[in-house]
Design an enzyme around this catalytic site. Structure first.
Site, short mmCIF file in Angstrom:
data_model
loop_
_atom_site.label_atom_id
_atom_site.label_comp_id
_atom_site.label_asym_id
_atom_site.label_seq_id
_atom_site.Cartn_x
_atom_site.Cartn_y
_atom_site.Cartn_z
N GLN A 29 0.77 -1.25 0.00
CA GLN A 29 0.00 0.00 0.00
C GLN A 29 0.80 1.30 0.00
OE1 GLN A 29 -3.32 2.41 2.62
NE2 GLN A 29 -3.12 0.27 3.07
N ARG A 53 20.10 -6.32 -2.20
CA ARG A 53 20.34 -7.73 -2.56
C ARG A 53 20.07 -7.98 -4.04
NH1 ARG A 53 18.10 -8.71 2.45
NH2 ARG A 53 16.03 -9.21 1.64
N GLU A 57 1.09 -1.15 8.27
CA GLU A 57 0.28 0.00 8.71
C GLU A 57 0.16 0.16 10.24
OE1 GLU A 57 -1.66 2.50 7.05
OE2 GLU A 57 -1.99 3.15 9.10
N ASP A 79 0.45 3.90 5.98
CA ASP A 79 0.73 3.55 4.59
C ASP A 79 0.46 4.72 3.65
OD1 ASP A 79 1.66 0.99 4.85
OD2 ASP A 79 -0.32 0.09 4.82
N GLY A 136 -8.21 20.41 19.71
CA GLY A 136 -7.83 21.80 19.46
C GLY A 136 -8.32 22.67 20.61
N GLY A 137 -8.29 23.95 20.39
CA GLY A 137 -8.71 24.88 21.44
C GLY A 137 -10.24 24.99 21.52
#
Ligand code: CAO
Length: 472
Positions: A63, A150, A185, A214, A293-294
């Site tokens: 993803q 690799r 995730e 992701d 938040g405020g």
């Protein structure tokens, strides 16, 4: 001979003069536009796509990587997805809903791409990949740490093959104790601080449905790539772009790191825990549905909640519209009452305030709450189910939800480009079938002749390995 030489000398001088004059004109024109090309006079949306001309060697899977390259594809980049012959990206077969067809997991993350199958461990496959490296601008990959090395494609080797190449990677962790770890995730959500701060205080940590580890990291990577392309215009060379999923999640959870530092100076008064008189510990707690938040907020029941799991609204008691809220919910006396009139006085009473507002929202549907509150600029949001989102006409109209036709699975919905560019409209194309463009890329992009193509086909470099066959 001498006469001819005189003539050619004269011609050369004339050519030089013309060249000098035209250089002067170009320079004058450039000076007039600040050294930049003149603004296109073509109609908006007809001047090509934003990333037209950028070719991506898309070596991504699952993803995180595919979300990044799909976005770049939406913006016009030519994404060449390299897949393992026979199986391809593992998600083609994961969570399959239609027998024999590519899964939605794959189709919704790989639109606007071409697919070529190459066995990267086959000598001829490596040769083809090297040609691709030489002709592409960006290599994007999200293999486990060390996998690309690799295969023989270290940064040093890639840079030597194509000094302009930008090599962009998603890894679970950045350099440090966990850099070798494979990550999915939810591991990123946990390691990036999202899980410890999500859920209810009384319960365990919770992961979110939004794929911030992701898709969130894919989004960060796309920004890094575009910035590297821009810098390459000045420096002429590519660079490495690395986005660790832990870093991406932390970036999205930065307000919680803010709160961690605020804890040193006292309780977090906007958390409902404060109003409930529950002491804070050493780390940021889970805050349930507090707004973060405020402006205090919470999720409230709406009409029908008894049977519909999504009959809820998010309600924010934004200070500037407090008086409107009081009128709407039938509590005009709160406008002047010392316990409710000002935000600091309300903080210890949030639980009771939201219970009172909920008594009102429960008499309305979530859409009625939306309509009534927005007449007074009160910020609210209906909790939309995925069914409602899939059927939302306005999201279809903006191209955010798009229906695509696919040769083996039929029509499916996908998410179009959430970033709208006014001069680079997005045309969402279906995902490719496995190896659908192998011949086309080998001949038209990499320049292999018909004879060479036939040899490649018999070499086993682009087809699934037969049991017992050896690689030569
Ligand atoms: N031809 C031949 N071999 C190929 C190939 C190709 N075209 N494409 C991949 N392979 C091989 C690789 O070489 C590797 O083989 P080796 O282990 O022998 O080197 C093998 O396929 C597996 O690759 P992988 O290690 O990346 O995949 P995995 O399934 O073991 O792990 C994942 C998957 C996602 C955990 C790991 O890739 C990872 O940690 N990626 C970085 C973080 C990330 O993007 N996570 C998000 C995943 S989405 O939730």
């Amino acid at each position: 001979m001498a006469k001819k030489t005189m003539k050619s000398r004269k011609q050369a001088t004339k050519t030089k003069k013309v060249a000098k004059a035209s250089k002067k004109t170009v320079a004058m024109k450039a000076a007039a536009t600040g050294g930049l090309p003149k603004p296109s006079t073509r109609p908006w949306g007809k001047a090509g796509k934003a990333l037209e001309g950028v070719r991506i060697l898309d070596f991504t899977h699952v993803q995180s990587g595919p979300t990044c390259t799909q976005l770049l594809g939406y913006m016009g980049a030519d994404c060449i997805k390299v897949e393992r012959p026979g199986t391809g990206d593992i998600t083609r077969g994961q969570l399959r809903d239609v027998k024999g067809a590519d899964s939605l997991y794959f189709t919704m993350l790989n639109g606007n791409k071409r697919s070529i199958t190459i066995d990267s461990k086959h000598p001829k496959g490596k040769e083809i990949l090297e040609r691709l490296v030489k002709t592409c601008d960006v290599l994007v990959e999200n293999f486990a740490p060390g996998t690309l090395d690799r295969m023989g494609f270290t940064w040093e080797h890639v840079h030597k093959l194509n000094p302009r190449m930008i090599m962009a990677s998603v890894k679970g962790f950045g350099p440090g104790p966990y850099e070798e770890c494979k990550v999915y995730e939810n591991i990123a959500q946990c390691a990036g601080g999202a899980a410890s701060t999500t859920g209810f205080r009384e319960g365990p940590p919770v992961v979110t449905g939004a794929q911030i580890g992701d898709s969130g990291t894919g989004l960060h990577l796309a920004l890094g790539i575009v910035a590297a392309l821009y810098q390459r215009d000045r420096t002429g060379r590519g660079q490495r772009v690395l986005c660790a999923m832990q870093d991406g999640v932390l970036n999205l959870a930065r307000v919680k790191l803010r709160d961690q530092q605020r804890l040193k100076h006292g309780p977090l008064e906007e958390y409902s825990q404060f109003g409930e008189g529950v002491p804070f510990g050493k780390a940021v707690p889970r805050a349930g549905n507090d707004s973060g938040g405020g402006q205090p907020g919470w999720i409230l029941k709406c009409k029908g909640w008894e049977t519909d799991p999504d009959a809820y609204t998010y309600f924010i008691t934004q200070a500037p519209v407090w008086e409107h809220i009081c009128d709407l919910i039938g509590k005009p006396e709160w406008k002047t009452h010392p316990d409710y009139a000002k935000p600091p006085a309300r903080l210890p009473r949030l639980k009771q305030i939201f219970a009172t507002i909920e008594a009102w929202t429960m008499t309305k549907t979530k859409f009625e709450v939306m309509d009534l509150c927005n007449q007074h600029d009160i910020p609210v949001g209906p909790i939309l189910s995925m069914k409602e989102i899939a059927e939302d006409q306005s999201l279809r109209d903006t191209g955010t939800v798009v229906e695509v036709d696919h040769p083996t699975r039929g029509k499916y919905l996908t998410v179009g480009n959430p970033i709208k560019l006014s001069d680079s409209p997005c045309e969402v194309k279906r995902s490719p079938l496995l190896g659908e463009h192998t011949d086309e890329i080998l001949t038209k992009v990499l320049g292999y002749s018909a004879k060479e193509l036939a040899e490649i086909k018999t070499s086993g470099a682009i087809t699934a390995e037969e049991k017992g066959a050896s690689k030569t």
